[in-house]
Write an enzyme that holds these catalytic residues in place. Structure first.
Site, PDB file in Angstrom:
ATOM      1  CB  CYS A 167      -9.463  20.285   0.313  1.00  0.00           C
ATOM      2  SG  CYS A 167     -10.638  19.970  -1.372  1.00  0.00           S
ATOM      3  CB  CYS A 199       0.477   6.909   4.277  1.00  0.00           C
ATOM      4  SG  CYS A 199      -1.041   6.630   4.728  1.00  0.00           S
ATOM      5  CB  CYS A 203      -0.851   0.042   1.198  1.00  0.00           C
ATOM      6  SG  CYS A 203      -2.038   1.438   1.243  1.00  0.00           S
TER       7      CYS A 203
END
Length: 386
Positions: A343, A18, A15
């Site tokens: 954002c 992050c 993954c």
């Protein structure tokens, strides 16, 4: 807050969500701050512009929402993602989730197995269960659980196993099934079927009650989001505005923090579910001079509403920004101030080019998304008196 988070999924290359998790938080924040200052440098025309220190929270256990792809097989389901090499990877113990949420995600893997629901295979256009979406409220640790299915065929199997799950986890407050029949990796469809009497999850930021329904947008880092809303309240309060608009208002977080019985508020949001939540919050707060409407923010601002110009306007758009057309409308309204919550600082910078006659007076970074490139920005624009 630790300086470095250890993640086995990242270390093994399973993954990469992050992408900056190997950097200490101090370095992550320094890089984000530098990017923000560079993007907004063209709009700093005087020493009056303040870049305030970034607002941070925890570096793990902070996320209140899980979007899990359902993989594997009915007898051995996996909730997580497909790794870069095509492997089904369970992310139930992802470090972004609090411990109680991790435990429930593992239990949901067993739930799918017990119900015997085949995971959907997009490559073969077969199977039923596409996603499991889990949202946690920090108020009482309650949950909203959504099953995204290809068709209604598996609902009976969910209903069969649901009583045992809810007896074990009474904090599951809302359960629904979303029907997404399209053979594509689309998160949700139009049809939502509730399996519980409750249809919304209650949350509270500061002293403001907020509600989450299945399709309404909600911030995923509640601790930092609460600070964001409180900061907006303080900045707006300095102007003592006579009237407010909250465009792209979502469930009303910004506007409801800034409104009062003496300050009329108009909130505009295209998603009807979010507007329903905002109306419930206003009612709970006893605000009778508030109106929330399910409309496109740009259409609203360029329509008949232009006749009632607000004293201060709050905008909180999606990542694409507010766009040149709405920037032009805001410039023509000429409110005393515009509070822009973004954002995506890149589209914020693009929009600032088209908002005419304002000075950027105050900027603050809110790190709602640790270990990623993303962050939230609060920017105050004040009408140029020159």
């Amino acid at each position: 807050m630790s300086t470095l988070v250890q993640c086995g999924y990242f270390e093994r290359g399973q993954c990469q969500s992050c992408r900056h998790i190997k950097l200490p938080m101090v370095q992550q924040l320094a890089a984000k701050t530098q990017e923000l200052q560079q993007l907004l440098a063209p709009f700093v025309v005087s020493t009056n512009t303040q870049f305030l220190p970034p607002v941070v929270g925890e570096d793990s256990g902070f996320r209140n929402k899980a979007k899990m792809v359902v993989l594997g097989a009915a007898h051995a389901p996996v909730l997580g993602i497909v790794s870069p090499n095509g492997e089904a990877v369970s992310l139930c113990d992802c470090l972004l989730y609090p411990a109680d949420m991790q435990a429930l995600l593992y239990r949901l893997e067993r739930f799918v197995q017990q119900a015997g629901i085949p995971p959907y295979r997009i490559d073969k256009a077969k199977g039923e269960l596409k996603y499991i979406l889990l949202t946690r409220s920090q108020v009482r640790g309650e949950y909203m659980l959504r099953f995204v299915l290809r068709s209604p065929d598996a609902i009976a199997r969910i209903e069969r196993e649901l009583p045992a799950l809810m007896a074990e986890y009474p904090q599951i407050n809302v359960v629904s099934v979303n029907i997404q029949p399209i053979h594509m990796a689309i998160l949700e469809g139009d049809e939502e079927i509730f399996l519980t009497e409750n249809t919304r999850l209650e949350e509270r930021f500061n002293d403001v009650p907020l509600f989450i329904r299945p399709k309404s947008f909600f911030q995923t880092n509640p601790h930092v989001a609460a600070k964001l809303y409180q900061t907006a309240r303080e900045w707006v309060g300095e102007f003592a505005p006579k009237s407010l608009w909250d465009l792209f208002c979502g469930v009303g977080g910004f506007g409801l923090h800034c409104a009062s019985k003496d300050i009329p508020l108009t909130g505009i949001e295209i998603e009807a579910e979010a507007i329903a939540c905002a109306k419930m919050s206003a009612q709970m707060m006893g605000l009778d001079n508030v109106q929330f409407m399910a409309l496109d923010s740009t259409d609203f601002a360029k329509g008949d509403a232009a006749a009632t110009k607000p004293d201060l306007i709050i905008v909180n758009p999606p990542r694409r920004g507010i766009g040149e057309s709405l920037c032009d409308a805001l410039s023509e309204f000429a409110p005393r101030a515009i509070l822009y919550s973004s954002c995506n600082p890149k589209t914020l910078a693009k929009d600032l080019v088209h908002i005419r006659g304002y000075q950027l007076t105050r900027v603050q970074l809110f790190d709602l998304f640790p270990h990623s490139d993303h962050f939230e920005v609060l920017a105050m624009l004040v009408k140029d008196s020159r």
